[in-house]
Design a protein around this motif. Structure first.
Motif, PDB file in Angstrom:
ATOM      1  N   ALA A 134      10.440  25.167 -13.274  1.00  0.00           N
ATOM      2  CA  ALA A 134      10.728  24.055 -12.364  1.00  0.00           C
ATOM      3  C   ALA A 134       9.574  23.060 -12.327  1.00  0.00           C
ATOM      4  CB  ALA A 134      10.998  24.582 -10.957  1.00  0.00           C
ATOM      5  N   PHE A 135       9.928  21.782 -12.468  1.00  0.00           N
ATOM      6  CA  PHE A 135       9.023  20.674 -12.236  1.00  0.00           C
ATOM      7  C   PHE A 135       9.463  20.009 -10.928  1.00  0.00           C
ATOM      8  CE2 PHE A 135       9.128  21.284 -16.797  1.00  0.00           C
ATOM      9  CZ  PHE A 135       7.813  21.137 -17.191  1.00  0.00           C
ATOM     10  N   THR A 136       8.601  19.177 -10.362  1.00  0.00           N
ATOM     11  CA  THR A 136       8.993  18.480  -9.132  1.00  0.00           C
ATOM     12  C   THR A 136       9.510  17.087  -9.445  1.00  0.00           C
ATOM     13  OG1 THR A 136       6.693  17.771  -8.801  1.00  0.00           O
ATOM     14  CG2 THR A 136       7.411  19.766  -7.667  1.00  0.00           C
ATOM     15  N   ASP A 137       8.624  16.194  -9.867  1.00  0.00           N
ATOM     16  CA  ASP A 137       8.961  14.811 -10.174  1.00  0.00           C
ATOM     17  C   ASP A 137       8.306  14.491 -11.513  1.00  0.00           C
ATOM     18  OD1 ASP A 137       9.682  11.965  -8.465  1.00  0.00           O
ATOM     19  OD2 ASP A 137       8.285  11.769 -10.141  1.00  0.00           O
ATOM     20  N   ARG A 138       8.962  13.714 -12.347  1.00  0.00           N
ATOM     21  CA  ARG A 138       8.437  13.465 -13.691  1.00  0.00           C
ATOM     22  C   ARG A 138       7.146  12.648 -13.704  1.00  0.00           C
ATOM     23  NH1 ARG A 138       9.775   8.652 -16.232  1.00  0.00           N
ATOM     24  NH2 ARG A 138      11.012   7.185 -15.013  1.00  0.00           N
ATOM     25  N   LEU A 139       6.761  12.073 -12.550  1.00  0.00           N
ATOM     26  CA  LEU A 139       5.504  11.332 -12.452  1.00  0.00           C
ATOM     27  C   LEU A 139       4.478  12.066 -11.601  1.00  0.00           C
ATOM     28  CD1 LEU A 139       6.825   7.674 -12.022  1.00  0.00           C
ATOM     29  CD2 LEU A 139       6.206   8.875 -14.125  1.00  0.00           C
ATOM     30  N   SER A 140       4.744  13.326 -11.287  1.00  0.00           N
ATOM     31  CA  SER A 140       3.844  14.129 -10.467  1.00  0.00           C
ATOM     32  C   SER A 140       2.765  14.768 -11.339  1.00  0.00           C
ATOM     33  CB  SER A 140       4.631  15.213  -9.734  1.00  0.00           C
ATOM     34  OG  SER A 140       3.758  16.160  -9.130  1.00  0.00           O
ATOM     35  N   LEU A 141       1.521  14.683 -10.903  1.00  0.00           N
ATOM     36  CA  LEU A 141       0.432  15.318 -11.649  1.00  0.00           C
ATOM     37  C   LEU A 141       0.579  16.829 -11.655  1.00  0.00           C
ATOM     38  CD1 LEU A 141      -2.322  15.334 -13.087  1.00  0.00           C
ATOM     39  CD2 LEU A 141      -3.384  15.387 -10.822  1.00  0.00           C
ATOM     40  N   THR A 142       0.589  17.436 -10.465  1.00  0.00           N
ATOM     41  CA  THR A 142       0.646  18.895 -10.387  1.00  0.00           C
ATOM     42  C   THR A 142       2.038  19.432 -10.701  1.00  0.00           C
ATOM     43  OG1 THR A 142       1.056  18.725  -7.999  1.00  0.00           O
ATOM     44  CG2 THR A 142      -1.229  19.037  -8.710  1.00  0.00           C
TER      45      THR A 142
ATOM     46  N   ALA B  15       0.852  -1.185   0.000  1.00  0.00           N
ATOM     47  CA  ALA B  15       0.000   0.000   0.000  1.00  0.00           C
ATOM     48  C   ALA B  15       0.887   1.234   0.000  1.00  0.00           C
ATOM     49  CB  ALA B  15      -0.930   0.004   1.213  1.00  0.00           C
ATOM     50  N   ALA B  16       0.307   2.380  -0.324  1.00  0.00           N
ATOM     51  CA  ALA B  16       1.121   3.590  -0.393  1.00  0.00           C
ATOM     52  C   ALA B  16       0.278   4.851  -0.404  1.00  0.00           C
ATOM     53  CB  ALA B  16       1.998   3.568  -1.655  1.00  0.00           C
ATOM     54  N   PHE B  17       0.885   5.936   0.085  1.00  0.00           N
ATOM     55  CA  PHE B  17       0.386   7.293  -0.117  1.00  0.00           C
ATOM     56  C   PHE B  17       1.126   7.794  -1.355  1.00  0.00           C
ATOM     57  CE2 PHE B  17      -0.614   6.746   4.269  1.00  0.00           C
ATOM     58  CZ  PHE B  17      -1.604   7.665   4.603  1.00  0.00           C
ATOM     59  N   ILE B  18       0.412   8.110  -2.415  1.00  0.00           N
ATOM     60  CA  ILE B  18       1.077   8.517  -3.649  1.00  0.00           C
ATOM     61  C   ILE B  18       0.375   9.730  -4.256  1.00  0.00           C
ATOM     62  CG2 ILE B  18       1.928   6.206  -4.174  1.00  0.00           C
ATOM     63  CD1 ILE B  18      -0.403   5.980  -6.194  1.00  0.00           C
ATOM     64  N   CYS B  19       0.955  10.258  -5.316  1.00  0.00           N
ATOM     65  CA  CYS B  19       0.318  11.368  -6.023  1.00  0.00           C
ATOM     66  C   CYS B  19      -0.712  10.816  -7.005  1.00  0.00           C
ATOM     67  CB  CYS B  19       1.353  12.225  -6.747  1.00  0.00           C
ATOM     68  SG  CYS B  19       2.018  11.467  -8.238  1.00  0.00           S
ATOM     69  N   SER B  20      -1.611  11.656  -7.439  1.00  0.00           N
ATOM     70  CA  SER B  20      -2.684  11.226  -8.331  1.00  0.00           C
ATOM     71  C   SER B  20      -2.153  10.791  -9.692  1.00  0.00           C
ATOM     72  CB  SER B  20      -3.702  12.356  -8.494  1.00  0.00           C
ATOM     73  OG  SER B  20      -4.240  12.737  -7.245  1.00  0.00           O
ATOM     74  N   GLY B  21      -1.100  11.434 -10.156  1.00  0.00           N
ATOM     75  CA  GLY B  21      -0.520  11.061 -11.447  1.00  0.00           C
ATOM     76  C   GLY B  21       0.024   9.650 -11.430  1.00  0.00           C
ATOM     77  N   LEU B  22       0.731   9.307 -10.365  1.00  0.00           N
ATOM     78  CA  LEU B  22       1.283   7.958 -10.244  1.00  0.00           C
ATOM     79  C   LEU B  22       0.166   6.933 -10.117  1.00  0.00           C
ATOM     80  CD1 LEU B  22       3.693   6.094 -10.047  1.00  0.00           C
ATOM     81  CD2 LEU B  22       3.818   6.588  -7.592  1.00  0.00           C
ATOM     82  N   TYR B  23      -0.924   7.291  -9.451  1.00  0.00           N
ATOM     83  CA  TYR B  23      -2.052   6.368  -9.333  1.00  0.00           C
ATOM     84  C   TYR B  23      -2.613   6.021 -10.704  1.00  0.00           C
ATOM     85  CZ  TYR B  23      -6.817   4.749  -9.018  1.00  0.00           C
ATOM     86  OH  TYR B  23      -7.973   4.032  -9.223  1.00  0.00           O
TER      87      TYR B  23
END
Length: 347
Positions: A204-212, A149-157
């Motif tokens: 600037a971006f944060t993470d390449r799999l981040s939605l926002t 299980a995990a707490f993740i960002c919506s994009g990764l989901y």
């Protein structure tokens, strides 16, 4: 599914030092790419040495040291590097739950430590922490079923769902809603008035799999990375906010919840920032489970989250992590993201 007798919590920490003005100009424009994954590689290869230099030089600037934890950027460990145990020492009967941080390392440790203990206490099972460097590694752990299980960002989901690796468990409600927005931010003194004016600017971006922090400006606005003159991948939202607040870059895309939290608790960190644009509401970053988790185990874990606001300890923890409460998942919250996240993305 194997019997689980313990919970292991997994933090995705993004360690980032402070920067000196104009360091972004050191990234050559001829190394740009239309692909976020290659863009991240470009940042690692070209900007990494610069970041290390900045870490050494930034000491000459007055900073609030309480806000950050200084680390060596070379100290980025993978899951396997933090699990050097032999097969005989490995414990497959433990749950592994990932917490993918979208803020800073300091925020992650302080905000979720009590949550970890609370979950373990409610389930009557021990906890321990492991670490990863980004969302891509979280995806890999799901692919190899090293996390349940995990707490993740919506994009990764969305990516995990498309690859049948993740299922919704529960979603947090923040400020009365199970949604959040991407904020496009620029320096307050910037002459930029609309997104299109960011053309050939530093961003600037944060993470390449981040939605926002990535998908929204790229795919929501249907722009390639070459739309900008230079881009960097900071690894977390508060680092991107810091760069814009200091006027080091021309703009960034960040999680609106993170921005508002910083604005509420430390206004000086956003005092030089203007919100250029807010996205439509998206489904909030959820808690997900691996599809191989049994129904009984899934229901037990889900109930812990759903009942957190029913006791004083849980309520106190929820306040600290800025969540009103958790609610049952609703797939319709994420339907609009299905078309935004390309099927071609490979974490």
């Amino acid at each position: 599914m194997r019997k689980r007798t313990g919970f292991t919590w997994h933090f995705s920490c993004r360690f980032l030092p402070r920067f000196i003005a104009n360091w972004a100009r050191s990234i050559p424009t001829n190394r740009m790419t239309n692909h976020p994954s290659q863009g991240a590689t470009m940042m690692n290869r070209v900007g990494f040495g610069t970041l290390l230099m900045c870490t050494l030089l930034i000491g000459c600037q007055p900073l609030d040291t309480k806000q950050y934890k200084e680390v060596n950027l070379n100290d980025q460990f993978t899951y396997s590097e933090n699990h050097r145990s032999t097969p005989a020492e490995y414990h497959p009967d433990q749950w592994v739950i990932a917490i993918a941080s979208i803020v800073s390392a300091n925020e992650s440790f302080s905000a979720y430590d009590e949550l970890i203990q609370y979950i373990g206490l409610k389930l009557g099972q021990p906890t321990r922490a492991v670490y990863t460097k980004d969302y891509s590694e979280v995806y890999t752990l799901f692919k190899e079923h090293k996390v349940d299980a995990a707490f993740i960002c919506s994009g990764l989901y969305i990516i995990g769902k498309k690859h049948q690796l993740m299922e919704l468990l529960t979603v947090p409600v923040v400020n009365g809603a199970p949604t959040y927005q991407a904020y496009i931010i620029v320096p307050r003194t910037s002459s930029i008035q609309q997104f299109e004016e960011l053309d050939q600017k530093t961003f600037a971006f944060t993470d390449r799999l981040s939605l926002t922090g990535c998908f929204y400006p790229l795919y929501g606005h249907q722009q390639p990375l070459t739309f900008w003159k230079k881009v960097i991948f900071t690894g977390n939202h508060d680092a991107s906010i810091e760069l814009v607040n200091r006027g080091i870059i021309d703009g960034a895309s960040v999680d609106g919840l993170v921005f508002e939290d910083i604005a509420r608790n430390d206004p000086s960190r956003v005092q030089n920032i203007r919100i250029l644009e807010k996205s439509e509401p998206f489904g909030i970053p959820p808690v997900v489970v691996h599809p191989n988790v049994g129904k009984t185990n899934k229901r037990l874990l889900q109930q812990v989250f759903l009942q957190m606001d029913h006791d004083s300890t849980g309520q106190n923890i929820l306040r600290k992590i800025h969540i009103d409460h958790f609610q049952l998942p609703d797939e319709t919250l994420y339907e609009t993201l299905e078309s935004m996240v390309p099927d071609s993305i490979i974490p």
